[in-house]
Scaffold this motif. Structure first.
Motif, mmCIF file in Angstrom:
data_model
loop_
_atom_site.group_PDB
_atom_site.id
_atom_site.type_symbol
_atom_site.label_atom_id
_atom_site.label_comp_id
_atom_site.label_asym_id
_atom_site.label_seq_id
_atom_site.Cartn_x
_atom_site.Cartn_y
_atom_site.Cartn_z
ATOM 1 N N PHE A 22 0.854 -1.168 0.224
ATOM 2 C CA PHE A 22 -0.026 0.066 0.117
ATOM 3 C C PHE A 22 0.823 1.136 -0.009
ATOM 4 N N ILE A 23 2.080 1.179 0.861
ATOM 5 C CA ILE A 23 2.877 2.363 0.786
ATOM 6 C C ILE A 23 3.424 2.571 -0.640
ATOM 7 N N LEU A 24 3.756 1.446 -1.325
ATOM 8 C CA LEU A 24 4.348 1.629 -2.822
ATOM 9 C C LEU A 24 3.413 2.127 -3.866
ATOM 10 N N LEU A 25 2.127 1.812 -3.482
ATOM 11 C CA LEU A 25 0.870 2.408 -4.321
ATOM 12 C C LEU A 25 0.788 3.913 -4.379
ATOM 13 N N HIS A 26 1.188 4.469 -3.103
ATOM 14 C CA HIS A 26 1.054 5.783 -3.133
ATOM 15 C C HIS A 26 1.548 7.003 -4.164
ATOM 16 N N LYS A 27 0.921 7.690 -4.447
ATOM 17 C CA LYS A 27 1.456 8.740 -5.523
ATOM 18 C C LYS A 27 2.479 9.690 -4.820
ATOM 19 N N SER A 28 3.731 9.638 -5.513
ATOM 20 C CA SER A 28 4.764 10.480 -4.919
ATOM 21 C C SER A 28 4.434 11.947 -5.269
ATOM 22 N N ARG A 29 4.664 12.650 -4.166
ATOM 23 C CA ARG A 29 4.304 14.249 -4.062
ATOM 24 C C ARG A 29 5.536 14.891 -3.694
ATOM 25 N N GLY A 30 6.028 15.538 -4.624
ATOM 26 C CA GLY A 30 7.224 16.539 -4.210
ATOM 27 C C GLY A 30 8.612 15.952 -4.131
ATOM 28 N N GLY A 31 9.220 16.851 -3.182
ATOM 29 C CA GLY A 31 10.861 16.299 -3.387
ATOM 30 C C GLY A 31 11.509 15.752 -1.884
ATOM 31 N N SER A 42 2.951 24.059 -1.303
ATOM 32 C CA SER A 42 2.077 24.788 -2.321
ATOM 33 C C SER A 42 1.111 23.669 -2.999
ATOM 34 N N THR A 43 1.399 22.324 -2.868
ATOM 35 C CA THR A 43 0.302 21.210 -3.473
ATOM 36 C C THR A 43 -0.524 20.909 -2.287
ATOM 37 N N GLY A 44 -1.685 21.085 -2.405
ATOM 38 C CA GLY A 44 -2.789 20.932 -1.508
ATOM 39 C C GLY A 44 -3.513 19.520 -1.646
ATOM 40 N N MET A 45 -3.981 19.017 -0.450
ATOM 41 C CA MET A 45 -4.818 17.667 -0.427
ATOM 42 C C MET A 45 -6.009 17.828 -1.305
ATOM 43 N N GLY A 46 -6.558 19.013 -1.720
ATOM 44 C CA GLY A 46 -7.805 19.178 -2.059
ATOM 45 C C GLY A 46 -8.128 18.497 -3.365
ATOM 46 N N GLY A 47 -7.047 18.310 -4.261
ATOM 47 C CA GLY A 47 -6.976 17.561 -5.624
ATOM 48 C C GLY A 47 -7.163 16.166 -5.444
ATOM 49 N N THR A 48 -6.779 15.537 -4.510
ATOM 50 C CA THR A 48 -6.577 13.962 -4.330
ATOM 51 C C THR A 48 -8.161 13.482 -4.918
ATOM 52 N N SER A 49 -7.909 12.290 -5.464
ATOM 53 C CA SER A 49 -8.876 11.538 -5.907
ATOM 54 C C SER A 49 -9.629 10.642 -4.697
ATOM 55 N N VAL A 50 -10.519 9.917 -5.127
ATOM 56 C CA VAL A 50 -11.475 9.312 -4.441
ATOM 57 C C VAL A 50 -10.590 7.960 -4.066
ATOM 58 N N ALA A 51 -10.050 7.558 -5.025
ATOM 59 C CA ALA A 51 -9.118 6.312 -4.793
ATOM 60 C C ALA A 51 -8.090 6.554 -4.067
ATOM 61 N N GLU A 52 -7.292 7.734 -4.047
ATOM 62 C CA GLU A 52 -6.295 8.041 -3.226
ATOM 63 C C GLU A 52 -6.493 8.234 -1.831
ATOM 64 N N ARG A 53 -7.687 8.789 -1.647
ATOM 65 C CA ARG A 53 -8.326 8.859 -0.410
ATOM 66 C C ARG A 53 -8.564 7.283 0.330
ATOM 67 N N ASN A 54 -9.380 6.552 -0.367
ATOM 68 C CA ASN A 54 -9.562 5.207 -0.035
ATOM 69 C C ASN A 54 -8.286 4.516 0.385
ATOM 70 N N LEU A 55 -7.178 4.748 -0.353
ATOM 71 C CA LEU A 55 -5.964 4.103 -0.359
ATOM 72 C C LEU A 55 -5.444 4.568 1.178
ATOM 73 N N ASP A 56 -5.462 6.049 1.158
ATOM 74 C CA ASP A 56 -4.819 6.514 2.500
ATOM 75 C C ASP A 56 -5.756 5.813 3.717
ATOM 76 N N ARG A 57 -6.734 5.803 3.694
ATOM 77 C CA ARG A 57 -7.543 5.078 4.709
ATOM 78 C C ARG A 57 -7.305 3.800 4.888
ATOM 79 N N LEU A 58 -7.119 3.085 3.734
ATOM 80 C CA LEU A 58 -6.815 1.482 4.066
ATOM 81 C C LEU A 58 -5.360 1.593 4.689
ATOM 82 N N THR A 59 -4.424 2.238 4.210
ATOM 83 C CA THR A 59 -3.107 2.272 4.827
ATOM 84 C C THR A 59 -3.160 2.548 6.030
ATOM 85 N N VAL A 60 -3.887 3.566 6.800
ATOM 86 C CA VAL A 60 -3.984 4.012 7.998
ATOM 87 C C VAL A 60 -4.530 2.593 8.788
ATOM 88 N N ILE A 61 -5.678 2.019 8.268
ATOM 89 C CA ILE A 61 -6.354 0.867 8.969
ATOM 90 C C ILE A 61 -5.345 -0.230 8.999
#
Length: 87
Positions: A22-31, A42-61
């Motif tokens: 799951f950690i390897l599936l996350h999209k790389s953001r920045g430097g 400068s890159t906000g979290m507002g532009g994340t897709s539903v799939a990315e948010r679900n992946l975040d939730r599953l990773t935390v769980i």
């Protein structure tokens, strides 16, 4: 080895593999480390897709289950270590 220790060991192995994937599936953001100290704000979290948010939730769980299994194994080996493989 008792069944609770064996069960938690299997859960720990499986969640370790799934968590790494799951950690390897996350999209790389920045430097990298510069984002940790505010360089990537400068890159906000507002532009994340539903799939990315679900992946975040599953990773935390999965991470919480992983930590709980580590703590469970520590408790079992601490109080019932004479029955385990480390005795």
């Amino acid at each position: 080895m008792t069944w609770p220790i064996l069960t938690l060991s299997i859960v720990l192995i499986l969640t370790s593999i799934v968590l790494a994937l799951f950690i390897l599936l996350h999209k790389s953001r920045g430097g990298g480390m510069s984002d940790l100290f505010g360089g990537g704000m400068s890159t906000g979290m507002g532009g994340t897709s539903v799939a990315e948010r679900n992946l975040d939730r599953l990773t935390v769980i999965i991470g919480v289950i992983w930590v709980a299994s580590v703590i469970g194994l520590l408790v079992l080996y601490r109080f019932f270590g004479s029955f385990g493989a480390l005795s």
